[in-house]
Write a protein that holds these residues in place. Sequence first.
Motif, PDB file in Angstrom:
ATOM      1  N   THR A 143       1.002  -1.333  -0.179  1.00  0.00           N
ATOM      2  CA  THR A 143       0.046  -0.107   0.029  1.00  0.00           C
ATOM      3  C   THR A 143       0.729   1.517  -0.009  1.00  0.00           C
ATOM      4  N   GLY A 144       1.978   1.238   0.337  1.00  0.00           N
ATOM      5  CA  GLY A 144       3.083   2.394   0.283  1.00  0.00           C
ATOM      6  C   GLY A 144       2.904   3.071   1.792  1.00  0.00           C
ATOM      7  N   TYR A 145       2.190   2.550   2.771  1.00  0.00           N
ATOM      8  CA  TYR A 145       1.814   3.022   4.111  1.00  0.00           C
ATOM      9  C   TYR A 145       3.145   3.027   4.906  1.00  0.00           C
ATOM     10  N   MET A 146       3.800   4.083   5.431  1.00  0.00           N
ATOM     11  CA  MET A 146       4.799   4.254   6.304  1.00  0.00           C
ATOM     12  C   MET A 146       4.608   4.854   7.659  1.00  0.00           C
ATOM     13  N   TRP A 147       4.999   4.430   8.686  1.00  0.00           N
ATOM     14  CA  TRP A 147       4.961   5.214  10.038  1.00  0.00           C
ATOM     15  C   TRP A 147       6.196   5.196  10.618  1.00  0.00           C
ATOM     16  N   ILE A 148       6.420   6.289  11.179  1.00  0.00           N
ATOM     17  CA  ILE A 148       7.694   6.399  12.095  1.00  0.00           C
ATOM     18  C   ILE A 148       7.239   6.956  13.517  1.00  0.00           C
ATOM     19  N   LEU A 149       7.855   6.189  14.612  1.00  0.00           N
ATOM     20  CA  LEU A 149       7.569   6.933  15.677  1.00  0.00           C
ATOM     21  C   LEU A 149       9.003   7.050  16.415  1.00  0.00           C
ATOM     22  N   GLN A 150       8.955   8.292  17.229  1.00  0.00           N
ATOM     23  CA  GLN A 150       9.864   8.939  17.886  1.00  0.00           C
ATOM     24  C   GLN A 150       9.612   9.152  19.211  1.00  0.00           C
ATOM     25  N   LYS A 151      10.764   9.297  19.983  1.00  0.00           N
ATOM     26  CA  LYS A 151      10.263   9.524  21.382  1.00  0.00           C
ATOM     27  C   LYS A 151       9.873  10.948  21.833  1.00  0.00           C
ATOM     28  N   LYS A 152      10.396  12.091  21.167  1.00  0.00           N
ATOM     29  CA  LYS A 152       9.849  13.209  21.295  1.00  0.00           C
ATOM     30  C   LYS A 152       9.617  14.136  19.908  1.00  0.00           C
ATOM     31  N   LYS A 153       9.016  15.275  19.779  1.00  0.00           N
ATOM     32  CA  LYS A 153       8.886  15.892  19.033  1.00  0.00           C
ATOM     33  C   LYS A 153      10.243  16.605  18.658  1.00  0.00           C
ATOM     34  N   VAL A 154      10.524  16.411  17.282  1.00  0.00           N
ATOM     35  CA  VAL A 154      11.808  17.328  16.727  1.00  0.00           C
ATOM     36  C   VAL A 154      11.357  18.507  15.923  1.00  0.00           C
ATOM     37  N   THR A 173       3.010   9.556   9.819  1.00  0.00           N
ATOM     38  CA  THR A 173       2.412   8.645   9.121  1.00  0.00           C
ATOM     39  C   THR A 173       2.142   9.108   7.683  1.00  0.00           C
ATOM     40  N   GLY A 174       2.095   8.412   6.510  1.00  0.00           N
ATOM     41  CA  GLY A 174       1.996   8.704   5.190  1.00  0.00           C
ATOM     42  C   GLY A 174       2.119   7.501   4.403  1.00  0.00           C
ATOM     43  N   TYR A 175       1.747   7.901   2.823  1.00  0.00           N
ATOM     44  CA  TYR A 175       1.580   6.917   2.075  1.00  0.00           C
ATOM     45  C   TYR A 175       2.781   7.139   0.970  1.00  0.00           C
ATOM     46  N   VAL A 176       3.749   6.572   0.805  1.00  0.00           N
ATOM     47  CA  VAL A 176       5.249   6.750   0.057  1.00  0.00           C
ATOM     48  C   VAL A 176       5.025   5.920  -1.465  1.00  0.00           C
ATOM     49  N   LYS A 210       1.708  11.221   0.408  1.00  0.00           N
ATOM     50  CA  LYS A 210       0.632  11.569   0.234  1.00  0.00           C
ATOM     51  C   LYS A 210       0.013  11.174   1.858  1.00  0.00           C
ATOM     52  N   LYS A 211      -1.176  11.982   2.083  1.00  0.00           N
ATOM     53  CA  LYS A 211      -1.897  11.843   3.373  1.00  0.00           C
ATOM     54  C   LYS A 211      -0.611  11.810   4.629  1.00  0.00           C
ATOM     55  N   LEU A 212       0.247  12.794   4.403  1.00  0.00           N
ATOM     56  CA  LEU A 212       1.005  12.741   5.540  1.00  0.00           C
ATOM     57  C   LEU A 212       0.534  13.448   6.892  1.00  0.00           C
ATOM     58  N   LYS A 213       1.061  12.744   8.034  1.00  0.00           N
ATOM     59  CA  LYS A 213       0.590  13.249   9.290  1.00  0.00           C
ATOM     60  C   LYS A 213       1.618  13.228  10.256  1.00  0.00           C
ATOM     61  N   GLY A 214       1.649  14.386  11.123  1.00  0.00           N
ATOM     62  CA  GLY A 214       2.690  14.562  11.990  1.00  0.00           C
ATOM     63  C   GLY A 214       3.751  15.589  11.508  1.00  0.00           C
ATOM     64  N   VAL A 215       3.775  16.242  10.315  1.00  0.00           N
ATOM     65  CA  VAL A 215       4.717  17.230  10.164  1.00  0.00           C
ATOM     66  C   VAL A 215       3.944  18.524   9.716  1.00  0.00           C
ATOM     67  N   LYS A 216       4.775  19.663  10.450  1.00  0.00           N
ATOM     68  CA  LYS A 216       4.197  20.978  10.216  1.00  0.00           C
ATOM     69  C   LYS A 216       5.295  21.583  10.002  1.00  0.00           C
ATOM     70  N   ALA A 217       5.211  22.807   8.975  1.00  0.00           N
ATOM     71  CA  ALA A 217       6.124  23.838   8.784  1.00  0.00           C
ATOM     72  C   ALA A 217       5.623  25.085   9.348  1.00  0.00           C
ATOM     73  N   LYS A 218       6.357  25.842   9.733  1.00  0.00           N
ATOM     74  CA  LYS A 218       6.246  27.208  10.219  1.00  0.00           C
ATOM     75  C   LYS A 218       6.062  28.357   9.269  1.00  0.00           C
ATOM     76  N   GLU A 219       4.820  28.952   9.278  1.00  0.00           N
ATOM     77  CA  GLU A 219       4.498  29.997   8.122  1.00  0.00           C
ATOM     78  C   GLU A 219       4.059  31.265   9.037  1.00  0.00           C
ATOM     79  N   LEU A 220       5.052  32.015   9.151  1.00  0.00           N
ATOM     80  CA  LEU A 220       4.929  33.305  10.182  1.00  0.00           C
ATOM     81  C   LEU A 220       4.594  32.967  11.550  1.00  0.00           C
ATOM     82  N   ILE A 221       3.215  32.981  12.062  1.00  0.00           N
ATOM     83  CA  ILE A 221       3.030  32.531  13.554  1.00  0.00           C
ATOM     84  C   ILE A 221       2.241  31.104  13.508  1.00  0.00           C
ATOM     85  N   LEU A 222       1.851  30.794  12.274  1.00  0.00           N
ATOM     86  CA  LEU A 222       0.804  29.642  12.285  1.00  0.00           C
ATOM     87  C   LEU A 222       1.910  28.411  12.076  1.00  0.00           C
ATOM     88  N   TRP A 223       1.521  27.180  12.311  1.00  0.00           N
ATOM     89  CA  TRP A 223       2.027  25.739  12.272  1.00  0.00           C
ATOM     90  C   TRP A 223       1.193  25.008  11.151  1.00  0.00           C
TER      91      TRP A 223
END
Length: 136
Positions: free
Chosen positions: A48-59, A77-80, A86-99
């Motif tokens: 399916t291309g489904y991938m997951w990564i668990l890490q101890k703390k946010k980076v 998590t996401g589909y590679v 695609k359908k990536l979850k758990g990643v945010k990019a800072k844009e001014l004051i928003l994430w």
Amino acid sequence: MAEREGGTVVKGHDEGIKMASALLEEFELPAGLLPLADVIEVGFVRSTGYMWILQKKKVEHNFKMISKLVSYDTDITGYVNKKKIKKLKGVKAKELILWPPVNEIIVDDPPTGKIHFKSLAGITKTFPVEAFAAGK
């Protein structure tokens, strides 16, 4: 979880980093796209291309070439597939004051040297692929 059934799973930081790096390489994605720390587990379901990564703390990682701060959650998590996540979850990019969460990552095919990050809000940001090379 059902989407993880039949997946290849590795435990521990060193093995997890190796597997995550191998997946990025296999699917022609920049090697530095996932700067991980204290990896607990990495899994991938080839059918399916489904991938997951668990890490101890946010980076939080600053991609210096483009002055972009990106946050990686403890559970990513996401589909590679080729040049795409695609359908990536758990990643945010800072844009001014928003994430805003990053929902999709696409590398141009055929290659133009560009990579695109799409958010659920429909915002797309484009950067040079080399900004995400390993160690940047």
